[in-house]
Write a protein that holds these residues in place. Structure first.
Motif, short mmCIF file in Angstrom:
data_model
loop_
_atom_site.label_atom_id
_atom_site.label_comp_id
_atom_site.label_asym_id
_atom_site.label_seq_id
_atom_site.Cartn_x
_atom_site.Cartn_y
_atom_site.Cartn_z
N PHE A 255 -48.57 56.41 -101.37
CA PHE A 255 -46.81 56.53 -101.95
C PHE A 255 -46.14 55.37 -101.57
CE2 PHE A 255 -43.25 59.77 -102.44
CZ PHE A 255 -42.83 59.22 -103.46
N GLY A 258 -47.14 52.34 -103.88
CA GLY A 258 -46.55 52.57 -105.18
C GLY A 258 -45.07 52.06 -105.09
N VAL A 281 -45.87 55.65 -110.59
CA VAL A 281 -45.45 56.16 -109.17
C VAL A 281 -44.83 57.64 -109.43
CG1 VAL A 281 -44.10 55.73 -107.37
CG2 VAL A 281 -45.17 54.01 -108.13
N GLU A 284 -47.56 60.04 -109.97
CA GLU A 284 -48.53 60.33 -108.79
C GLU A 284 -48.00 60.94 -107.79
OE1 GLU A 284 -49.92 56.30 -107.54
OE2 GLU A 284 -51.52 56.20 -109.37
N SER A 285 -46.56 60.73 -107.57
CA SER A 285 -45.86 61.24 -106.58
C SER A 285 -45.94 62.84 -106.84
CB SER A 285 -44.51 60.74 -106.55
OG SER A 285 -43.55 61.08 -107.73
#
Length: 316
Positions: A255, A258, A281, A284-285
């Motif tokens: 994280f 990113g 991002v 993915e988060s």
């Protein structure tokens, strides 16, 4: 498999439209975090009571979603991401959404108070009120800090699950709250940069609209850096363990990486690739919270099976 999106007639709502009112994607995260909060608590809960309680919390989350869609139907209609929701397209009437939201709210709160305890029921009622009124009706359209303060509503479910088991709060449940609370701004601001035009058209004062992308990139990095030690602190509580520690290290490092990628970009670079880094991002988060809360659950399961390391350091 039955397609729940099929409508009974042109312009009429199908089962899928009413289900969409409940924001099932958001509900899935609420169910997971509340269930983990309940499971990792030090007080055992009968499986039937646990299932009934999580069902009530899920219904309460769905009620919040319906009330949010009822109130935001006007801005949803002008935003590309939300224009196909049931209310903007006229498949569900505003009065129906309001009735569903209020009815499910009352039912979920009363049922949780009976199945679990009054404190948990009151906590759920406050959470619904916070999301529907404090966030949706007030903060969202009035301040660029809307997602920061309003994000508390999405962070309460593990505390509610913990309250079902214990009847109160503790440092562990507060840290679970803080984990979600600090994750929310960088998660949504990455999307807000990507979808900036939507928020401009809708007149929603998201941070990129009011302060610009550069300030938003700085805030994304700042919140992600603060999130890292909070996530790690949870590993060294009664509910932490080696599985969670490894997951927290890996996912927080990813994280932060990113967030740094977003922070380094200038606007010309971002426009050139149509903000694909910000979208990546954001996507993915989403997995971040699922992974960390599942890891908490795995550590709790290992303790229940007697496989956990008894010498795990507890600092908080």
């Amino acid at each position: 498999m039955v397609d729940m999106t099929v409508q009974t007639a042109e312009g009429e709502a199908g089962v899928g439209d009413y289900f969409a009112l409940l924001k099932p994607r958001v509900m899935s995260l609420v169910v997971l975090t509340a269930a983990v909060g309940l499971y990792v608590a030090p007080v055992p809960v009968h499986p039937v009571i646990a299932f009934a309680s999580i069902l009530c919390i899920a219904i309460g989350a769905g009620a919040s979603g319906a009330l949010n869609m009822w109130w935001d139907a006007d801005i949803d209609a002008v935003m590309k991401r939300t224009a196909t929701r049931p209310l903007p397209e006229g498949r569900v009437e505003p009065g129906e959404a309001l009735a569903i939201g209020l009815g499910l709210s009352i039912m979920s709160v009363l049922m949780l108070s009976v199945f679990a305890n009054p404190f948990a029921g009151a906590f759920l009622a406050f959470t619904i009120f916070f999301y529907a009124v404090i966030y949706s009706m007030w903060l969202k359209r009035s301040t660029p800090q809307n997602i920061v303060i309003g994000g508390a509503a999405g962070a309460f479910p593990p505390m509610i699950g913990w309250a079902v088991a214990t009847g109160g709060v503790s440092v562990e449940s507060v840290l679970m709250f803080a984990l979600i609370f600090l994750w929310t701004p960088p998660h949504f601001w990455a999307l807000a940069i990507f979808r900036n035009e939507d928020y401009v058209k809708a007149g929603v004062p998201m941070l990129p609209v009011v302060a610009g992308d550069r300030a938003t990139r700085n805030q994304i990095l700042a919140y992600t850096l603060v999130l890292f030690p909070v996530a790690m602190a949870l590993a060294f509580t009664q509910v932490g363990g080696p599985v969670y520690l490894l997951a927290a290290l890996a996912y927080n490092a990813r994280f932060v990486w990113g967030a740094l990628a977003i922070w380094r970009r200038d606007e010309a670079e971002a426009l050139a690739d149509k903000f694909k880094v910000e979208l990546r991002v954001f996507l993915e988060s989403i997995g971040y919270l699922f992974a960390l809360f599942i890891a908490l659950g795995v550590d709790a399961l290992l303790r229940d099976l007697g496989w956990a390391w008894s010498g795990w350091p507890v600092l908080f």
